[in-house]
Write an enzyme that holds these catalytic residues in place. Structure first.
Site, PDB file in Angstrom:
ATOM      1  N   ARG A   1       0.967  -1.080   0.017  1.00 59.44           N
ATOM      2  CA  ARG A   1      -0.011  -0.012  -0.016  1.00 59.44           C
ATOM      3  C   ARG A   1       0.955   1.233   0.048  1.00 59.44           C
ATOM      4  O   ARG A   1       1.910   1.226   0.604  1.00 59.44           O
ATOM      5  CB  ARG A   1      -0.859   0.136   1.289  1.00 59.44           C
ATOM      6  CG  ARG A   1      -1.951  -0.915   1.357  1.00 59.44           C
ATOM      7  CD  ARG A   1      -2.709  -0.877   2.628  1.00 59.44           C
ATOM      8  NE  ARG A   1      -3.469  -2.065   3.118  1.00 59.44           N
ATOM      9  CZ  ARG A   1      -4.553  -2.446   2.576  1.00 59.44           C
ATOM     10  NH1 ARG A   1      -5.227  -1.998   1.635  1.00 59.44           N
ATOM     11  NH2 ARG A   1      -5.042  -3.878   3.301  1.00 59.44           N
ATOM     12  N   ARG A  61      -6.369  -5.258  -0.239  1.00 63.86           N
ATOM     13  CA  ARG A  61      -7.704  -5.105  -0.005  1.00 63.86           C
ATOM     14  C   ARG A  61      -8.254  -3.526   0.187  1.00 63.86           C
ATOM     15  O   ARG A  61      -7.601  -2.943   0.757  1.00 63.86           O
ATOM     16  CB  ARG A  61      -8.524  -5.838   0.990  1.00 63.86           C
ATOM     17  CG  ARG A  61     -10.120  -5.756   1.072  1.00 63.86           C
ATOM     18  CD  ARG A  61     -10.453  -6.566   2.188  1.00 63.86           C
ATOM     19  NE  ARG A  61     -10.486  -7.823   1.663  1.00 63.86           N
ATOM     20  CZ  ARG A  61     -10.098  -8.927   2.702  1.00 63.86           C
ATOM     21  NH1 ARG A  61      -9.590  -8.623   3.681  1.00 63.86           N
ATOM     22  NH2 ARG A  61     -10.012 -10.114   2.188  1.00 63.86           N
ATOM     23  N   ARG A  63      -2.527  -6.424  19.150  1.00 65.99           N
ATOM     24  CA  ARG A  63      -3.391  -5.135  19.081  1.00 65.99           C
ATOM     25  C   ARG A  63      -4.890  -5.832  18.787  1.00 65.99           C
ATOM     26  O   ARG A  63      -5.805  -5.282  19.427  1.00 65.99           O
ATOM     27  CB  ARG A  63      -2.918  -4.385  18.086  1.00 65.99           C
ATOM     28  CG  ARG A  63      -3.930  -3.076  17.846  1.00 65.99           C
ATOM     29  CD  ARG A  63      -3.582  -2.412  16.199  1.00 65.99           C
ATOM     30  NE  ARG A  63      -4.300  -3.133  15.548  1.00 65.99           N
ATOM     31  CZ  ARG A  63      -3.664  -3.195  14.350  1.00 65.99           C
ATOM     32  NH1 ARG A  63      -2.607  -2.854  13.855  1.00 65.99           N
ATOM     33  NH2 ARG A  63      -4.410  -3.764  13.211  1.00 65.99           N
ATOM     34  N   TYR A 119       0.775   5.065  11.878  1.00 64.19           N
ATOM     35  CA  TYR A 119       1.071   3.694  12.225  1.00 64.19           C
ATOM     36  C   TYR A 119       2.172   3.612  13.023  1.00 64.19           C
ATOM     37  O   TYR A 119       3.187   3.951  12.319  1.00 64.19           O
ATOM     38  CB  TYR A 119       0.886   2.818  10.885  1.00 64.19           C
ATOM     39  CG  TYR A 119      -0.473   2.579  10.495  1.00 64.19           C
ATOM     40  CD1 TYR A 119      -1.420   3.612  10.563  1.00 64.19           C
ATOM     41  CD2 TYR A 119      -0.612   1.268   9.530  1.00 64.19           C
ATOM     42  CE1 TYR A 119      -2.746   3.183  10.179  1.00 64.19           C
ATOM     43  CE2 TYR A 119      -1.839   1.300   9.000  1.00 64.19           C
ATOM     44  CZ  TYR A 119      -2.991   2.109   8.965  1.00 64.19           C
ATOM     45  OH  TYR A 119      -4.040   1.980   8.435  1.00 64.19           O
ATOM     46  N   HIS A 151       2.947  -9.727   0.920  1.00 63.07           N
ATOM     47  CA  HIS A 151       2.697  -8.765   2.000  1.00 63.07           C
ATOM     48  C   HIS A 151       3.822  -8.299   2.699  1.00 63.07           C
ATOM     49  O   HIS A 151       4.024  -7.286   3.282  1.00 63.07           O
ATOM     50  CB  HIS A 151       1.763  -9.432   3.081  1.00 63.07           C
ATOM     51  CG  HIS A 151       1.306  -8.670   4.202  1.00 63.07           C
ATOM     52  ND1 HIS A 151       1.945  -8.487   5.549  1.00 63.07           N
ATOM     53  CD2 HIS A 151       0.391  -7.585   4.209  1.00 63.07           C
ATOM     54  CE1 HIS A 151       1.258  -7.698   6.283  1.00 63.07           C
ATOM     55  NE2 HIS A 151       0.316  -7.239   5.382  1.00 63.07           N
TER      56      HIS A 151
END
Length: 736
Positions: free
Chosen positions: A417, A447, A606, A510, A477
């Site tokens: 991303r 996604r 998390r 993040y 990923h």
């Protein structure tokens, strides 16, 4: 809560670690996570506008949960699948459990916003009113705004034998309007879509504020439309109107190994996504039963799919209030810092915030600056920690310098991303224009980022970048960059292996880690991994990297089993693991066995956690906490005590079956003692958190920690921000 079955088991009986009672359902565990997010909106310690933000995050998360997870469960039910996962709950029961869990939570969310937060906003002179609460002059202004701006855009759609029920787009706001023909006396249904090209909340100009102290006053757009329905249906009697919203399935149904052109295939699936089946209907409470039944029948829904809510629908749009210039109602602003090691490199940070001046710099500048940065990495491994450390001045700088450095021969990178105006992609384009060999793995199946990634893939291809879309049947990923550089007659490879996306925008929100290194083993491993991604290599062995789906599961299990064997042989055993989620049954079972052997285990998870901690005889020595706060905890850290010779790892993978078996992932060992110490201190800070930490209980609920009497508050994010500034001051570094 320990089940009766567990309490009746005799001490001499062996424990069946496959028993469903030892596993939480992952859908309900995820909902528990989102409930912790929502709690930040209720917590009076959270600044007011941040509380609206957490309301919005909760709602946005829930949308995705329905689009993906609930849609998947519904497909399983329709396919006749009766078997559940490790927890044993069949799909149909999960759907019932999800609804039973959510109804009181979303009901309270909407009540709290309408009755509590709106009042608190008013005390700060922020007034989100309903149309009928406005003064006549204010209503007149909005009526004029409707006629001039909104009315021309609206398209009212009748529903009758001559007008079939219209297509309703996912997540859009709509008005269901009951109208009556005064001539025939017939009642009809019409639908009006609330256009998303306007702000959701329409502000009044300052001259219409009730006082000079007012910061903002406005109304929801759907209120303005609702009070002007006569303009849309002249000559008709408006009987009533209700706001509704639907959610459609968003899962792509794609067999990647059968697609001739993956990019085209995904484009086609994205177009089909907007017509996915409806999985949820949200309506305003009080909607007439007949109207609700009509909506359900037209969209093929059952009662279980309908959520009747008070007040505003789509609280996602509360994000907009974060734009108000009211610092007293927000978290204290944080500016990511340039870590001490990187401050040795050229100080002109503004050059890496914009590309406007970069083209004016000559080869000598790039070569000198690159020599300094790459020389720094040659001296020792470096670790950066976002958002405490600047992404722009570290990762983005590394890639930008590599793109311009005349000594760099090749850049290879994975993109999962990135931002819409990505400076990372711009740097890769420049690298190709500079004659470097550039290979980029663009994951088209990320996604909700598929369209963005397709756009970047095409731009990269146009300038000669070698773009690939991954390995058939797997999602890529991993977060990795490999830079190949020629130095003094030899080739040297530099790597960045991270836990987060190459996205400068999310890097400020993040929490992630990144390792810079030029260790030959890591460079060789990444070279071979990229050969897997771009060619036909079936590499099965790596020197240092743990790579999914080929070595990671086996290696992680071996590390857990080693701690177990240490304890069985009278030595101490210790595991600390920080991840987004743990749902893989095989790894959970290995942790249970480790706990039974005496290994002390702390998990910092998390989100989803299917492991049940604190069960006598099973997981007595396993403790689980979740850190929730202003930054999204996203890094993955793994620590194994190894009888006094500890091993540390960071990387992109959670302990989920999809990460271990169906994705390309990479986890790197941390060899540098100084960085090992940094990771150890980071883990200890999180384990000592008494402000943001939630402890998972044996019954699946979470209990938030609070400071004891006289104990200072230790919130992970506040501690790490203060620690970052202290480190810079100790090194006499520049503080922007």
């Amino acid at each position: 809560m320990t089940s009766a079955k567990s309490s009746r088991r005799k001490a001499s009986e062996p424990i069946d670690l496959n028993d469903p009672q030892y596993y939480f359902n992952r859908s309900l565990s995820w909902l528990e996570f989102n409930k912790r997010v929502l709690h930040e909106a209720y917590d009076p310690r959270t600044p007011l506008l941040e509380r609206l933000k957490f309301m919005a995050i909760f709602s946005t998360n829930l949308d995705e949960f329905f689009m993906v997870r609930v849609a998947g469960l519904q497909q399983q039910v329709e396919s006749g699948i009766l078997q559940g996962g490790a927890d044993g709950m069949p799909p149909a029961e999960q759907l019932q459990a999800v609804r039973q869990y959510l109804i009181p939570i979303v009901t309270e969310q909407h009540r709290y916003f309408d009755q509590e937060l709106r009042s608190l906003l008013a005390k700060e002179a922020i007034f989100l009113n309903r149309f009928q609460e406005l003064e006549p002059e204010q209503q007149s202004y909005l009526n004029h705004y409707f006629q001039a701006q909104v009315f021309p855009v609206l398209t009212p759609l009748a529903v009758d034998p001559a007008h079939p029920f219209p297509y309703i787009s996912s997540l859009s706001l709509n008005l269901a309007v009951l109208i009556r023909d005064p001539d025939s006396g017939q009642e009809r249904l019409a639908r009006v879509k609330v256009p998303n090209r306007f702000p959701r909340f329409i502000p009044l100009p300052q001259h219409l504020h009730s006082s000079e102290a007012t910061h903002w006053v406005g109304v929801p757009l759907e209120d303005i439309i609702a009070h002007n329905l006569n303009a849309l249906f002249p000559g008709m009697d408006i009987q009533s109107y209700f706001v509704f919203r639907i959610t459609r399935s968003a899962d792509l149904e794609l067999e990647t190994d059968k697609a001739d052109d993956l990019l085209i295939a995904i484009e086609q699936e994205i177009r089909k996504r907007r017509f996915g089946s409806v999985v949820r209907l949200e309506v305003q409470r009080g909607i007439p039963p007949l109207l609700k039944q009509t909506l359900m029948e037209e969209m093929d829904l059952e009662e279980i799919d309908v959520y009747e809510l008070d007040g505003l629908l789509c609280l996602n749009d509360l994000f907009a209030f974060m734009a108000l210039p009211l610092p007293q109602c927000k978290d204290v602003e944080w500016h990511p810092q340039v870590p001490p090691s990187f401050q040795r490199v050229d100080e002109r940070e503004s050059l890496f915030d914009t590309t406007s001046e970069i083209t004016t710099l000559g080869t000598d500048y790039w070569e000198a600056t690159a020599n300094e940065l790459f020389g720094l990495i040659r001296e020792r491994d470096l670790m950066v920690h976002h958002p405490y450390h600047s992404f722009t001045a570290t990762v983005q700088r590394f890639i930008t310098l590599a793109a311009h450095d005349p000594q760099v021969l090749a850049i290879k990178m994975t993109l999962y991303r990135t931002s819409g105006d990505s400076p990372i992609v711009s740097a890769l384009i420049k690298a190709a224009e500079n004659g470097k060999q550039v290979a980029v793995l663009v994951e088209l199946k990320a996604r909700f980022d598929e369209e963005n990634n397709i756009l970047w893939a095409r731009k990269l291809e146009k300038v000669g970048v070698h773009v690939v879309y991954g390995v058939p049947g797997l999602k890529t990923h991993t977060k990795t960059v490999l830079v190949v550089r020629q130095e003094a007659g030899q080739i040297r490879r530099y790597v960045h292996i991270g836990t987060g996306n190459y996205n400068p925008k999310t890097a400020g929100l993040y929490e992630d880690l990144g390792l810079f290194s030029c260790r030959p083993e890591l460079g060789a491993d990444l070279t071979e991994l990229f050969n897997v991604l771009t060619g036909y290599s079936r590499q099965r062995h790596y020197r240092k990297l743990l790579v999914a789906p080929v070595t990671m599961r086996e290696r992680m299990l071996a590390l857990i089993h080693r701690e177990t064997e240490h304890c069985r042989n009278g030595r101490p055993g210790r595991i600390i693991a920080k991840m987004n989620a743990i749902t893989d049954t095989q790894l959970i079972r290995a942790l249970y066995e480790a706990s039974q052997a005496g290994v002390e285990i702390d998990l910092i998870i998390r989100g989803m956690c299917c492991l049940r901690p604190g069960v006598p005889g099973v997981s007595d020595r396993v403790r689980v906490i979740s850190i929730i706060g202003r930054f999204l905890e996203h890094s993955r850290i793994f620590y194994f005590g190894n009888n006094g010779q500890p091993e540390y790892f960071i990387g992109s993978a959670d302990w989920r079956s999809r990460n271990l078996d169906r994705r390309v992932e990479a986890i790197a060992p941390i060899i540098e003692p100084r960085i090992q110490q940094e990771l150890q201190e980071l883990l200890e800070i999180m384990l000592a958190d008494n402000r943001q930490a939630w402890e998972l209980q044996p019954d699946g609920s979470y209990r938030q920690r609070h400071p004891k009497d006289g104990e200072p508050e230790r919130g992970t994010h506040a501690v790490l921000m203060a620690r970052t500034l202290k480190e810079l001051q100790a090194n006499d570094c520049h503080l922007p």
